[in-house]
Write a protein that holds these residues in place. Structure first.
Motif, PDB file in Angstrom:
ATOM      1  N   SER A  40      40.995  32.116  51.952  1.00 18.34           N
ATOM      2  CA  SER A  40      39.550  31.651  51.532  1.00 18.34           C
ATOM      3  C   SER A  40      39.482  29.875  50.712  1.00 18.34           C
ATOM      4  CB  SER A  40      39.329  32.552  50.277  1.00 18.34           C
ATOM      5  OG  SER A  40      40.151  32.250  49.442  1.00 18.34           O
ATOM      6  N   VAL A  41      38.399  30.000  50.578  1.00 17.86           N
ATOM      7  CA  VAL A  41      37.388  29.048  50.026  1.00 17.86           C
ATOM      8  C   VAL A  41      38.760  28.860  48.295  1.00 17.86           C
ATOM      9  CG1 VAL A  41      35.942  27.483  49.299  1.00 17.86           C
ATOM     10  CG2 VAL A  41      35.708  28.514  50.742  1.00 17.86           C
ATOM     11  N   ASP A  42      37.897  30.076  47.824  1.00 18.30           N
ATOM     12  CA  ASP A  42      39.750  29.565  46.504  1.00 18.30           C
ATOM     13  C   ASP A  42      40.844  29.821  46.349  1.00 18.30           C
ATOM     14  OD1 ASP A  42      37.051  30.234  45.132  1.00 18.30           O
ATOM     15  OD2 ASP A  42      36.995  32.914  44.895  1.00 18.30           O
ATOM     16  N   ALA A  43      41.246  30.666  47.434  1.00 18.54           N
ATOM     17  CA  ALA A  43      42.373  30.250  47.965  1.00 18.54           C
ATOM     18  C   ALA A  43      43.073  28.893  48.306  1.00 18.54           C
ATOM     19  CB  ALA A  43      43.479  31.049  48.439  1.00 18.54           C
ATOM     20  N   LEU A  44      42.172  27.810  48.971  1.00 17.06           N
ATOM     21  CA  LEU A  44      41.986  26.464  48.912  1.00 17.06           C
ATOM     22  C   LEU A  44      42.576  25.539  48.189  1.00 17.06           C
ATOM     23  CD1 LEU A  44      42.861  24.423  51.265  1.00 17.06           C
ATOM     24  CD2 LEU A  44      39.850  24.916  51.880  1.00 17.06           C
ATOM     25  N   VAL A  45      41.086  26.311  47.382  1.00 14.62           N
ATOM     26  CA  VAL A  45      40.805  25.051  46.057  1.00 14.62           C
ATOM     27  C   VAL A  45      42.227  25.227  45.159  1.00 14.62           C
ATOM     28  CG1 VAL A  45      39.907  24.774  44.023  1.00 14.62           C
ATOM     29  CG2 VAL A  45      38.618  25.395  45.815  1.00 14.62           C
ATOM     30  N   GLN A  46      42.473  26.649  44.900  1.00 12.21           N
ATOM     31  CA  GLN A  46      43.671  26.643  44.255  1.00 12.21           C
ATOM     32  C   GLN A  46      44.761  26.612  44.377  1.00 12.21           C
ATOM     33  OE1 GLN A  46      44.480  31.194  42.740  1.00 12.21           O
ATOM     34  NE2 GLN A  46      42.075  30.996  42.277  1.00 12.21           N
ATOM     35  N   LEU A  47      45.277  26.365  45.713  1.00  7.56           N
ATOM     36  CA  LEU A  47      46.231  25.866  46.326  1.00  7.56           C
ATOM     37  C   LEU A  47      46.265  24.329  46.362  1.00  7.56           C
ATOM     38  CD1 LEU A  47      48.811  25.526  47.848  1.00  7.56           C
ATOM     39  CD2 LEU A  47      47.635  25.730  50.135  1.00  7.56           C
ATOM     40  N   LEU A  48      45.955  23.865  46.539  1.00  8.58           N
ATOM     41  CA  LEU A  48      45.068  22.105  46.663  1.00  8.58           C
ATOM     42  C   LEU A  48      45.630  21.740  44.936  1.00  8.58           C
ATOM     43  CD1 LEU A  48      42.402  21.467  48.645  1.00  8.58           C
ATOM     44  CD2 LEU A  48      44.392  21.097  49.324  1.00  8.58           C
ATOM     45  N   SER A  49      45.095  22.481  44.697  1.00  8.21           N
ATOM     46  CA  SER A  49      44.408  21.910  42.733  1.00  8.21           C
ATOM     47  C   SER A  49      46.380  22.006  42.238  1.00  8.21           C
ATOM     48  CB  SER A  49      44.140  23.296  41.826  1.00  8.21           C
ATOM     49  OG  SER A  49      44.055  22.661  40.241  1.00  8.21           O
ATOM     50  N   ALA A  50      47.087  23.207  42.789  1.00 13.53           N
ATOM     51  CA  ALA A  50      48.655  22.861  41.849  1.00 13.53           C
ATOM     52  C   ALA A  50      49.159  21.619  42.803  1.00 13.53           C
ATOM     53  CB  ALA A  50      49.056  24.416  42.702  1.00 13.53           C
ATOM     54  N   LEU A  51      48.959  21.146  44.091  1.00  8.44           N
ATOM     55  CA  LEU A  51      49.583  20.148  44.863  1.00  8.44           C
ATOM     56  C   LEU A  51      49.560  19.566  44.359  1.00  8.44           C
ATOM     57  CD1 LEU A  51      49.041  21.210  48.455  1.00  8.44           C
ATOM     58  CD2 LEU A  51      51.303  20.677  46.920  1.00  8.44           C
ATOM     59  N   HIS A  52      48.446  19.045  43.635  1.00  7.30           N
ATOM     60  CA  HIS A  52      47.322  17.562  42.538  1.00  7.30           C
ATOM     61  C   HIS A  52      48.265  17.620  41.386  1.00  7.30           C
ATOM     62  CE1 HIS A  52      45.085  15.409  45.111  1.00  7.30           C
ATOM     63  NE2 HIS A  52      44.177  16.500  45.588  1.00  7.30           N
ATOM     64  N   ARG A  53      48.153  18.501  41.266  1.00  4.59           N
ATOM     65  CA  ARG A  53      49.100  18.944  39.051  1.00  4.59           C
ATOM     66  C   ARG A  53      50.426  18.413  39.744  1.00  4.59           C
ATOM     67  NH1 ARG A  53      46.556  23.293  38.217  1.00  4.59           N
ATOM     68  NH2 ARG A  53      48.263  24.481  38.363  1.00  4.59           N
ATOM     69  N   ALA A  54      51.404  18.905  40.595  1.00  4.82           N
ATOM     70  CA  ALA A  54      52.650  19.228  40.623  1.00  4.82           C
ATOM     71  C   ALA A  54      52.780  18.016  41.215  1.00  4.82           C
ATOM     72  CB  ALA A  54      53.033  20.184  41.312  1.00  4.82           C
ATOM     73  N   TRP A  55      52.654  17.638  41.910  1.00  2.94           N
ATOM     74  CA  TRP A  55      52.985  16.540  43.203  1.00  2.94           C
ATOM     75  C   TRP A  55      52.713  15.371  43.249  1.00  2.94           C
ATOM     76  CZ3 TRP A  55      57.897  16.586  43.712  1.00  2.94           C
ATOM     77  CH2 TRP A  55      58.846  18.105  44.267  1.00  2.94           C
ATOM     78  N   ILE A  56      51.133  15.746  43.524  1.00  3.28           N
ATOM     79  CA  ILE A  56      49.688  14.251  44.430  1.00  3.28           C
ATOM     80  C   ILE A  56      50.143  13.150  43.016  1.00  3.28           C
ATOM     81  CG2 ILE A  56      47.776  13.407  45.085  1.00  3.28           C
ATOM     82  CD1 ILE A  56      47.669  16.166  46.732  1.00  3.28           C
ATOM     83  N   ARG A  57      49.452  13.697  41.727  1.00  3.28           N
ATOM     84  CA  ARG A  57      48.590  12.762  40.396  1.00  3.28           C
ATOM     85  C   ARG A  57      50.297  11.942  39.883  1.00  3.28           C
ATOM     86  NH1 ARG A  57      47.105  14.026  35.450  1.00  3.28           N
ATOM     87  NH2 ARG A  57      45.912  12.236  34.321  1.00  3.28           N
ATOM     88  N   PRO A  58      51.342  12.920  39.887  1.00  2.00           N
ATOM     89  CA  PRO A  58      52.130  12.189  38.926  1.00  2.00           C
ATOM     90  C   PRO A  58      52.990  10.680  39.350  1.00  2.00           C
ATOM     91  CG  PRO A  58      52.056  14.240  39.134  1.00  2.00           C
ATOM     92  CD  PRO A  58      51.464  14.609  39.933  1.00  2.00           C
ATOM     93  N   TYR A  59      52.317  10.988  41.057  1.00  6.50           N
ATOM     94  CA  TYR A  59      53.396  10.047  41.721  1.00  6.50           C
ATOM     95  C   TYR A  59      52.855   9.146  42.772  1.00  6.50           C
ATOM     96  CZ  TYR A  59      57.627  13.378  40.378  1.00  6.50           C
ATOM     97  OH  TYR A  59      58.371  14.150  39.842  1.00  6.50           O
ATOM     98  N   LEU A  60      51.153   9.416  42.883  1.00  5.44           N
ATOM     99  CA  LEU A  60      50.339   8.954  43.674  1.00  5.44           C
ATOM    100  C   LEU A  60      50.596   7.356  43.367  1.00  5.44           C
ATOM    101  CD1 LEU A  60      48.178   8.793  46.257  1.00  5.44           C
ATOM    102  CD2 LEU A  60      46.273   9.013  44.353  1.00  5.44           C
ATOM    103  N   ALA A  61      50.844   6.517  42.839  1.00  9.75           N
ATOM    104  CA  ALA A  61      50.831   5.034  42.601  1.00  9.75           C
ATOM    105  C   ALA A  61      52.201   4.500  43.504  1.00  9.75           C
ATOM    106  CB  ALA A  61      50.865   4.615  41.005  1.00  9.75           C
TER     107      ALA A  61
END
Length: 255
Positions: free
Chosen positions: A2-23
């Motif tokens: 579902s859209v909600d599940a996808l948003v929550q998954l992407l949000s969790a990935l950004h918070r834990a893995w993408i945003r801290p290490y993207l640079a």
């Protein structure tokens, strides 16, 4: 899914893995891709052609695509969370700042290339002293060779870092959805998913730039400009009161 599940998954990935290490990831892509290009280990492909569709229709207009999705997302998401029109308007000025960064940085790159280069006849590569600047040289169909800082490395890195900062507000969206209503939340989620798709495209094209185009110093400096612009705004200036400010979720975390 579902859209909600996808948003929550992407949000969790950004918070834990993408945003801290993207640079760091962007830096490693630039260095690793440049080494691969220098070693000539990567075979030619569709993406090594500058005329590939993604480069012509997306990367060439990357700031326009980024701004076109960020502007409605930043305004609606920040207003949805804070219920303050002035706060939302203040926050969209981050896009104005980003536009200024893009404009003046790319103009600076052109000045450096023009100042450090010479005009060559494209067939036998003899220097043409009668053409003393980049514009007249290229206007007459010749080749100008100067220190060409990678505009793609700069802009794509800056775009993905800026998108990642702005979409962090979705973490607050989950808490407010029941109070604020689902219609606007659905629009915000759709924009969030679209921005993630754009983010993935920009990272891919950033990788293609690293392995197929420009010399290593040009890409390193371009990427350094992108990361510096991101840190100078979101990591420093936007924390000040006389600035567009940070998205609500990031402001609470004190990046």
């Amino acid at each position: 899914m579902s859209v909600d599940a996808l948003v929550q998954l992407l949000s969790a990935l950004h918070r834990a893995w993408i945003r801290p290490y993207l640079a760091l990831l962007l830096t490693l892509i630039t260095l690793g891709g440049s080494l691969l290009k220098a070693s000539q280990l990567v075979a030619e492909s569709y993406f090594s052609n500058r005329r590939n569709a993604l480069n012509v229709y997306f990367v060439k207009f990357s700031w326009g695509w980024t701004l076109g999705l960020l502007l409605p997302f930043v305004f609606t998401s920040n207003y949805f969370v804070q219920r303050d029109v002035l706060f939302a308007i203040r926050r969209i000025t981050s896009c104005v700042v980003g536009t200024a960064v893009w404009f003046f940085s790319t103009r600076f790159f052109h000045v450096i290339e023009s100042f450090t280069g010479e005009c060559y006849e494209s067939q036998n590569m003899t220097v043409l002293h009668e053409f003393e600047n980049l514009y007249t040289c290229r206007k007459h169909g010749h080749l100008w060779l100067g220190f060409d800082i990678s505009g793609h490395s700069f802009l794509l890195s800056y775009c993905v870092l800026m998108i990642t900062e702005e979409i962090a507000v979705v973490n607050e969206l989950h808490k407010m959805e029941q109070k604020r209503g689902k219609a606007t939340a659905t629009i915000i989620k759709s924009l969030f998913i679209a921005l993630n798709a754009l983010l993935l495209l920009w990272v891919w094209m950033f990788f293609c730039t690293a392995i197929y185009f420009h010399d290593m110093p040009h890409k390193i400096i371009g990427t350094a400009f992108g990361i510096s612009a991101w840190y100078g705004t979101y990591g420093f200036w936007f924390k000040k009161s006389f600035s567009p400010g940070l998205p609500p979720e990031i402001g609470k975390q004190k990046m």
